[in-house]
Motif scaffolding. Structure first.
Motif, PDB file in Angstrom:
ATOM      1  N   CYS A  51       0.845  -1.205   0.000  1.00 16.22           N
ATOM      2  CA  CYS A  51       0.000   0.000   0.000  1.00 16.22           C
ATOM      3  C   CYS A  51       0.877   1.250   0.000  1.00 16.22           C
ATOM      4  O   CYS A  51       0.627   2.193  -0.760  1.00 16.22           O
ATOM      5  CB  CYS A  51      -0.923   0.035   1.218  1.00 16.22           C
ATOM      6  N   SER A  52       1.871   1.249   0.863  1.00 18.54           N
ATOM      7  CA  SER A  52       2.742   2.430   0.958  1.00 18.54           C
ATOM      8  C   SER A  52       3.487   2.662  -0.351  1.00 18.54           C
ATOM      9  O   SER A  52       3.641   3.804  -0.797  1.00 18.54           O
ATOM     10  CB  SER A  52       3.712   2.307   2.128  1.00 18.54           C
ATOM     11  N   VAL A  66       3.720   6.791  -0.116  1.00 15.43           N
ATOM     12  CA  VAL A  66       3.862   7.384   1.214  1.00 15.43           C
ATOM     13  C   VAL A  66       4.579   6.369   2.098  1.00 15.43           C
ATOM     14  O   VAL A  66       4.697   5.205   1.749  1.00 15.43           O
ATOM     15  CB  VAL A  66       2.490   7.771   1.844  1.00 15.43           C
ATOM     16  N   ARG A 101       5.509   3.702   5.005  1.00 18.49           N
ATOM     17  CA  ARG A 101       4.765   2.588   5.590  1.00 18.49           C
ATOM     18  C   ARG A 101       4.091   3.014   6.887  1.00 18.49           C
ATOM     19  O   ARG A 101       2.951   2.654   7.154  1.00 18.49           O
ATOM     20  CB  ARG A 101       5.729   1.416   5.853  1.00 18.49           C
ATOM     21  N   THR A 107       2.996   5.888   7.677  1.00 17.57           N
ATOM     22  CA  THR A 107       1.831   6.734   7.349  1.00 17.57           C
ATOM     23  C   THR A 107       0.624   5.863   7.047  1.00 17.57           C
ATOM     24  O   THR A 107      -0.479   6.111   7.537  1.00 17.57           O
ATOM     25  CB  THR A 107       2.144   7.659   6.152  1.00 17.57           C
ATOM     26  N   VAL A 108       0.844   4.825   6.234  1.00 21.25           N
ATOM     27  CA  VAL A 108      -0.258   3.906   5.895  1.00 21.25           C
ATOM     28  C   VAL A 108      -0.777   3.232   7.157  1.00 21.25           C
ATOM     29  O   VAL A 108      -1.991   3.174   7.390  1.00 21.25           O
ATOM     30  CB  VAL A 108       0.185   2.861   4.844  1.00 21.25           C
TER      31      VAL A 108
END
Length: 153
Positions: free
Chosen positions: A23-24, A29, A31, A33-34
């Motif tokens: 996802c990151s 962004v 990791r 943050t995710v």
């Protein structure tokens, strides 16, 4: 909710088995943050689960119906408990207007639907019922358009 939250939810909805690291990478962004976004969205109840979506028809329940129930005064809690014990009851909503509860039910066939309805209404707290069989579901349950709108505001 902001645009990054919306993009994260969309990514998870489209690829539910994706990991935080991927996802990151895709969202470009960190990791952390995710993970922080996921934790916050879960804590606020925005994301309520990551389980598989199961199609009732694929497991042998191709008939869907909605039943509107009228219940006796003061019997709400007992009726809810009764309906929670019926496996074919997928959802229960208390409503305004004609009727007190709206129940989504599934069955193996139209003939089996009668058995399910009999079980649903076979409770002293239910006064009257009205059932509508679903013929088609042209707009299945969806949330992403709403997520996109909320993220854009």
């Amino acid at each position: 909710m902001d645009a990054l939250d919306g993009r994260l939810i969309r990514l998870l909805a489209e690829e539910p088995r994706i990991g935080v690291l991927e996802c990151s990478r895709r969202l470009q962004v960190a990791r952390g943050t995710v993970q922080a976004r996921l934790d916050r969205l879960q804590a606020k109840g925005v994301i309520s689960g990551f389980g598989p979506e199961v199609d009732p028809a694929a497991i042998g329940y191709p008939v869907t119906a909605f039943a509107t129930l009228e219940i006796s005064q003061g019997q709400g809690a007992d009726v809810r408990a009764h309906l929670a014990r019926v496996p074919e009851v997928l959802e229960l909503h208390t409503i305004t207007g004609i009727g007190d509860m709206l129940v989504r039910i599934v069955a193996r066939s139209n003939a089996d639907l009668q058995r399910v309805i009999d079980r649903v209404v076979g409770f002293d707290g239910i006064v009257r019922s009205s059932t509508a069989i679903v013929l088609e579901n042209p707009v299945p349950y969806r949330i992403l358009p709403l997520v996109d709108q909320a993220a854009a505001e």
